[in-house]
Design a protein around this motif. Sequence first.
Motif, PDB file in Angstrom:
ATOM      1  N   ILE A 243       0.784  -1.291  -0.035  1.00  0.00           N
ATOM      2  CA  ILE A 243      -0.127  -0.019   0.200  1.00  0.00           C
ATOM      3  C   ILE A 243       1.001   1.322   0.059  1.00  0.00           C
ATOM      4  N   PHE A 244       1.990   1.266   0.354  1.00  0.00           N
ATOM      5  CA  PHE A 244       2.944   2.307   0.175  1.00  0.00           C
ATOM      6  C   PHE A 244       3.066   3.180  -0.992  1.00  0.00           C
ATOM      7  N   PRO A 245       3.269   2.440  -2.091  1.00  0.00           N
ATOM      8  CA  PRO A 245       3.140   3.164  -3.214  1.00  0.00           C
ATOM      9  C   PRO A 245       1.987   4.132  -3.660  1.00  0.00           C
ATOM     10  N   ILE A 246       0.952   3.608  -3.434  1.00  0.00           N
ATOM     11  CA  ILE A 246      -0.493   3.961  -3.510  1.00  0.00           C
ATOM     12  C   ILE A 246      -0.739   4.980  -2.710  1.00  0.00           C
ATOM     13  N   ILE A 247      -0.288   5.035  -1.391  1.00  0.00           N
ATOM     14  CA  ILE A 247      -0.471   6.040  -0.683  1.00  0.00           C
ATOM     15  C   ILE A 247       0.502   7.290  -1.067  1.00  0.00           C
ATOM     16  N   SER A 248       1.768   6.926  -1.528  1.00  0.00           N
ATOM     17  CA  SER A 248       2.494   7.921  -1.925  1.00  0.00           C
ATOM     18  C   SER A 248       1.909   8.659  -3.313  1.00  0.00           C
ATOM     19  N   LEU A 249       1.506   7.831  -3.900  1.00  0.00           N
ATOM     20  CA  LEU A 249       0.928   8.441  -5.291  1.00  0.00           C
ATOM     21  C   LEU A 249      -0.213   9.327  -5.068  1.00  0.00           C
ATOM     22  N   VAL A 250      -1.318   8.808  -4.172  1.00  0.00           N
ATOM     23  CA  VAL A 250      -2.379   9.676  -3.719  1.00  0.00           C
ATOM     24  C   VAL A 250      -2.027  11.038  -3.042  1.00  0.00           C
ATOM     25  N   PHE A 251      -1.017  11.057  -2.300  1.00  0.00           N
ATOM     26  CA  PHE A 251      -0.372  12.098  -1.564  1.00  0.00           C
ATOM     27  C   PHE A 251       0.301  13.202  -2.667  1.00  0.00           C
ATOM     28  N   CYS A 252       0.885  12.366  -3.608  1.00  0.00           N
ATOM     29  CA  CYS A 252       1.644  13.503  -4.545  1.00  0.00           C
ATOM     30  C   CYS A 252       0.578  14.163  -5.584  1.00  0.00           C
ATOM     31  N   LEU A 253      -0.247  13.227  -5.692  1.00  0.00           N
ATOM     32  CA  LEU A 253      -1.487  13.938  -6.542  1.00  0.00           C
ATOM     33  C   LEU A 253      -2.147  14.787  -5.773  1.00  0.00           C
ATOM     34  N   GLN A 254      -2.570  14.840  -4.772  1.00  0.00           N
ATOM     35  CA  GLN A 254      -3.319  15.863  -3.765  1.00  0.00           C
ATOM     36  C   GLN A 254      -2.291  16.942  -3.469  1.00  0.00           C
ATOM     37  N   ASN A 255      -1.147  16.843  -3.794  1.00  0.00           N
ATOM     38  CA  ASN A 255      -0.224  18.031  -3.569  1.00  0.00           C
ATOM     39  C   ASN A 255       0.070  18.626  -4.781  1.00  0.00           C
ATOM     40  N   GLY A 256      -0.944  18.336  -5.945  1.00  0.00           N
ATOM     41  CA  GLY A 256      -0.690  19.190  -7.148  1.00  0.00           C
ATOM     42  C   GLY A 256       0.431  18.850  -7.958  1.00  0.00           C
ATOM     43  N   MET A 257       1.040  17.679  -7.677  1.00  0.00           N
ATOM     44  CA  MET A 257       2.040  17.119  -8.598  1.00  0.00           C
ATOM     45  C   MET A 257       1.356  16.433  -9.953  1.00  0.00           C
ATOM     46  N   MET A 258       2.338  16.530 -11.000  1.00  0.00           N
ATOM     47  CA  MET A 258       1.979  15.974 -12.408  1.00  0.00           C
ATOM     48  C   MET A 258       3.083  15.325 -12.835  1.00  0.00           C
TER      49      MET A 258
END
Length: 379
Positions: free
Chosen positions: A314-329
């Motif tokens: 679950i670690f990569p998915i949590i990181s992905l969601v947090f990066c997306l919600q930080n406005g990253m692309m």
Amino acid sequence: MSKHISITTAVNPPYIPTKTIKHLIQLKLFNNDNEVHSLIIKIDLKHTLKLIIRRYRLSLATLPVALISIIFLFQIRGFANSGNFSGLGDSLRRTCSFITYWGPVLCTIIEMLLQFDIIKLLLNFVDCVKVNDNLFNKSYSKFQKNEFLGNGSLSLDSIFIDYLVLMLSLGLVMLLGGLILLVENLITKCKKNETYETTNDESKEKISKSSLKQILSLGRVIKFFILIVAVFFYVPYQLVFTLLTISHLFYVIFLFISSSSKINNKNTIEFNKTVLLMMLSILPICIPIVVVFLHNFAVNWKTPFRSHHNVLAIFPIISLVFCLQNGMMLKQEKNFNFRSTCFLLAYICFFGILFGVRNTYFIYHLFNLLACTLCIGMF
């Protein structure tokens, strides 16, 4: 005097190691006293469709992921070439048109190729999830398990069922994508009807944007570690994935509300919409574990799942969601990570079509690996 007789029959379930000979229905009428004037035989299409869905229900959880992954693949390649992330609506329409017209041809080609032993041997080699032959007393042949939807025969009825299941899966993808686009259109119409007034609030000016960003970042870090610790000690990672999907759903709605006409903002919205669509399609794979966990918790049976506390799941998915919600692309770069992402999306499509029905849970782990490559592509 009329009598109604209902007969329900089914052939061998898919992916059973010992195949038996399929017999047709043989009806015999024994008439001793009464004379039979007429005999009417009808097929209950509604009940037949229910039985088909019940038999191929796992394919309705895997084929949508395969279709969404191929959509995601073309979107990422188009973004790397032109800098514009294609819209979800246009991608869905093109996919629907292609599958509708060329679906029977694709099903026929797949069924024809899987009749050759060399192809079955090759598929057995590239299958990353091996089946334990001892589980079926070595009656599970290494060639026998490589079948498209478990049919294992080249006939018109098999091709028709393959195409029917493919269209049902496409319908689910169109339904999920249509709901996302519907919410976006409703929010856009509501925004056009609003009137914005500028007010000078002195209290708001005292708040520094940098400090607010630090508070939000600190909050994200705290939530990140809470989720990791919860998975490590008690909560199954499927429950965390469900919470992340709900969280990302609200974030996408927030993007709809705060959207602008800038190209970068449009690319970010379309990228988040496709990620949300893929997460929603994977959610049914995790729901059974979540239901069992909540049921055990409700009856005060707090025995944790021993095999569902892998933090790396679950670690990569949590990181992905947090990066997306930080406005990253994603960055518009054709590097090794870009090729790895494209290869992984293609393999998810390949695995979902040929192996997903037998190894459904492994699709989640493939998406977890995809989340890892997407996170790397943002830095």
